[in-house]
Design a protein around this motif. Structure first.
Motif, short mmCIF file in Angstrom:
data_model
loop_
_atom_site.label_atom_id
_atom_site.label_comp_id
_atom_site.label_asym_id
_atom_site.label_seq_id
_atom_site.Cartn_x
_atom_site.Cartn_y
_atom_site.Cartn_z
N GLN A 108 0.84 -1.20 0.00
CA GLN A 108 0.00 0.00 0.00
C GLN A 108 0.87 1.25 0.00
OE1 GLN A 108 -2.72 0.24 3.31
NE2 GLN A 108 -3.33 2.31 2.81
N LEU A 109 1.93 1.23 0.79
CA LEU A 109 2.85 2.36 0.84
C LEU A 109 3.54 2.56 -0.51
CD1 LEU A 109 4.18 4.58 2.53
CD2 LEU A 109 5.85 2.89 3.30
N SER A 110 3.94 1.48 -1.14
CA SER A 110 4.57 1.55 -2.47
C SER A 110 3.64 2.22 -3.48
CB SER A 110 4.95 0.15 -2.98
OG SER A 110 5.94 -0.41 -2.17
N ARG A 111 2.38 1.83 -3.44
CA ARG A 111 1.39 2.44 -4.36
C ARG A 111 1.23 3.93 -4.08
NH1 ARG A 111 -0.98 -2.42 -3.20
NH2 ARG A 111 -2.49 -1.52 -1.77
N ALA A 112 1.19 4.29 -2.80
CA ALA A 112 1.05 5.70 -2.42
C ALA A 112 2.24 6.52 -2.91
CB ALA A 112 0.90 5.83 -0.90
N ILE A 113 3.43 5.93 -2.82
CA ILE A 113 4.63 6.63 -3.29
C ILE A 113 4.54 6.87 -4.80
CG2 ILE A 113 7.12 6.37 -3.69
CD1 ILE A 113 7.18 4.88 -0.92
N LEU A 114 4.20 5.82 -5.54
CA LEU A 114 4.15 5.95 -7.00
C LEU A 114 2.97 6.81 -7.47
CD1 LEU A 114 5.30 2.41 -8.15
CD2 LEU A 114 6.62 4.56 -8.10
#
Length: 147
Positions: free
Chosen positions: A38-44
């Protein structure tokens, strides 16, 4: 029993305090890998690449990659820096800290109080660090240490 509505954190704690048996099917457990995804998606969603995000947080790209792949843990200050860089609100920051196994920001702690004020004002990581230093407090990550 089939649970359509999962118990909230408060409800779980209340049941534990009461000594009641809790069916684990009623709990939506937070899996670390899911949180990192979820954090990876938020970053991208907000940055063109992980590398650009890492630079914005003053974290090495390789360390960020290891963290997002679950191979490395970050300390509380780096997690807060990530939340500030992503422009998370106070509740979103609290939730992220909890889900990644860190302690919440405590408003009666002077440094945490100032960080909370910075988050509320929507300050950037650099502005937050400058604010902390101006107030005689340790910053989240001194970019001068690693130019």
């Amino acid at each position: 029993m089939n649970y359509q509505k999962k118990l909230s954190t408060e409800e779980i704690l209340k049941e534990i305090e009461s000594g009641n048996t809790i069916d684990t099917n009623a709990i939506d457990f937070v899996e670390p890998k899911a949180q990192l995804n979820q954090l990876s998606r938020a970053i991208l969603d907000k940055f063109k690449s992980f590398s650009k995000f890492a630079t914005a947080c003053y974290i090495s790209s390789s360390h960020l990659n290891e963290f997002l792949n679950g191979k490395k843990k970050f300390g509380r200050d780096k997690l807060i820096a990530i939340c500030i860089t992503l422009k998370y609100t106070i509740p979103e920051t609290s939730q992220m800290l909890h889900r990644l196994g860190s302690t919440d920001l405590y408003s009666k702690n002077r440094r945490d109080f100032e960080i909370l004020r910075c988050i509320k004002k929507g300050m950037t990581l650099d502005e937050t660090n400058e604010h902390l230093l101006r107030n005689g407090l340790n910053d989240l990550y001194d970019k001068r240490k690693n130019p």
